[in-house]
Design an enzyme around this catalytic site. Structure first.
Site, PDB file in Angstrom:
ATOM      1  CE  LYS A   5      16.945  51.506  16.501  1.00 21.76           C
ATOM      2  NZ  LYS A   5      16.045  52.639  16.815  1.00 21.76           N
ATOM      3  CG  ASN A  13      16.034  53.094  11.521  1.00 21.82           C
ATOM      4  OD1 ASN A  13      16.665  53.657  10.617  1.00 21.82           O
ATOM      5  ND2 ASN A  13      14.713  53.163  11.621  1.00 21.82           N
ATOM      6  CG  ASP A  70      14.814  55.401  14.421  1.00 24.23           C
ATOM      7  OD1 ASP A  70      13.720  54.905  14.093  1.00 24.23           O
ATOM      8  OD2 ASP A  70      15.694  54.764  15.020  1.00 24.23           O
ATOM      9  CB  ALA A  72      22.802  58.223  26.459  1.00 29.29           C
ATOM     10  CB  ALA A  77      16.012  55.807  20.331  1.00 34.10           C
ATOM     11  CE1 TYR A 112       5.657  49.878  19.631  1.00 34.85           C
ATOM     12  CE2 TYR A 112       7.213  51.681  19.324  1.00 34.85           C
ATOM     13  CZ  TYR A 112       6.891  50.340  19.192  1.00 34.85           C
ATOM     14  OH  TYR A 112       7.782  49.465  18.631  1.00 34.85           O
TER      15      TYR A 112
END
Length: 266
Positions: free
Chosen positions: A47, A68, A83, A109, A112, A205
């Site tokens: 990313k 992303n 995101d 960090a 995301a 998730y």
């Protein structure tokens, strides 16, 4: 998810997962310029690396410092970040009231975490405390967002330095707990200091209920996993590629298929 979205939108298209070693990322991005390719999603560890390999960046991707979603248009590759708005939508659906204010804690960090900081600081106008196992990486995020003229701020801190009773939202943006049912990024003792209205949001998730979520719920706090964010960032990426609007529920149903109604044929 995207296969279901193509079907719902009545479009012919496929979405393929590809494992790309870090050294092969430049070559992999170049393949996106081929005719008929709409773009791609990037996950860790690409990313941040992709920033310097694309023709252009959206304001969000540039501000966050992470990509992303890559969109292909007439041979040009643009990096975007869905995101942050995906997280915003997911948190809003979980009942988090940005207008009530309060400090936000971001655990992690990486890319995301940067999206989470952008969401809370820029979109939500909240103070942000970044907590990470490697303190230097948390400091790097805080320094990147430093603005002495801004009303809201990003602070890098060890867990013990966070004003927990004043925190309204905790976001786990680290990989801690991913496919590890007993692993957690935050000791329950810190969660116990949160006010009763606080929300604990875990971007993880898998599993659907993480140790962090269980600890939070055991203390009477609200907790949610990252499926909502996953669905909304995918929805926004799909629209960027195709210009088609597909309801988020299509993506959610693809992630967690709904049980058959009584009388339905298997």
């Amino acid at each position: 998810m995207h296969g279901a979205a193509f079907q719902a939108a009545g479009l012919a298209g496929t979405y393929e997962a590809r494992r790309v070693p870090a050294a092969d990322l430049p070559a992999a991005l170049e393949t996106l310029r081929q005719p008929g390719v709409l773009g791609a999603n990037l996950s860790l560890p690409h990313k941040e690396t992709a920033l310097g390999l694309l023709d252009d960046l959206t304001p969000a991707a540039r501000a966050i410092g992470a990509v992303n979603t890559v969109v292909h248009r007439e041979g040009q590759l643009t990096g975007d970040n869905t995101d942050a708005p995906g997280l915003w939508q997911a948190l809003s659906e979980e009942g988090y009231a940005w207008e009530q204010g309060g400090n936000v804690v971001v655990l992690g960090a990486g890319g995301a975490a940067r999206a989470a900081v952008y969401t809370a600081l820029i979109l939500g106008e909240q103070n942000v405390w970044v907590v990470n196992r490697t303190f230097g990486r948390a400091q790097a995020i805080a320094q990147a967002w430093a603005n002495p003229d801004a009303e809201f701020q990003v602070v890098a801190a060890e867990a013990q330095a966070v004003p927990w009773p004043e925190v309204s939202l905790v976001i786990n943006a680290s990989s801690a707990g991913l496919n590890a049912p007993t692993e957690t990024p935050l000791d329950a003792a810190w969660l116990a200091q949160l006010p009763a209205h606080a929300l604990v949001y875990d971007m993880v998730y898998k599993p659907l209920e993480t140790c962090l979520m269980r600890d939070a719920r055991a203390l009477g706090l609200r907790a949610a996993n990252g499926l909502g964010m996953l669905a909304h960032q995918a929805r926004l990426a799909f629209t960027a590629w195709t210009s088609a609007e597909v309801p988020a529920q299509v993506f959610l149903d693809a992630l967690v298929p709904q049980p058959a109604a009584p009388g339905d044929q298997a």
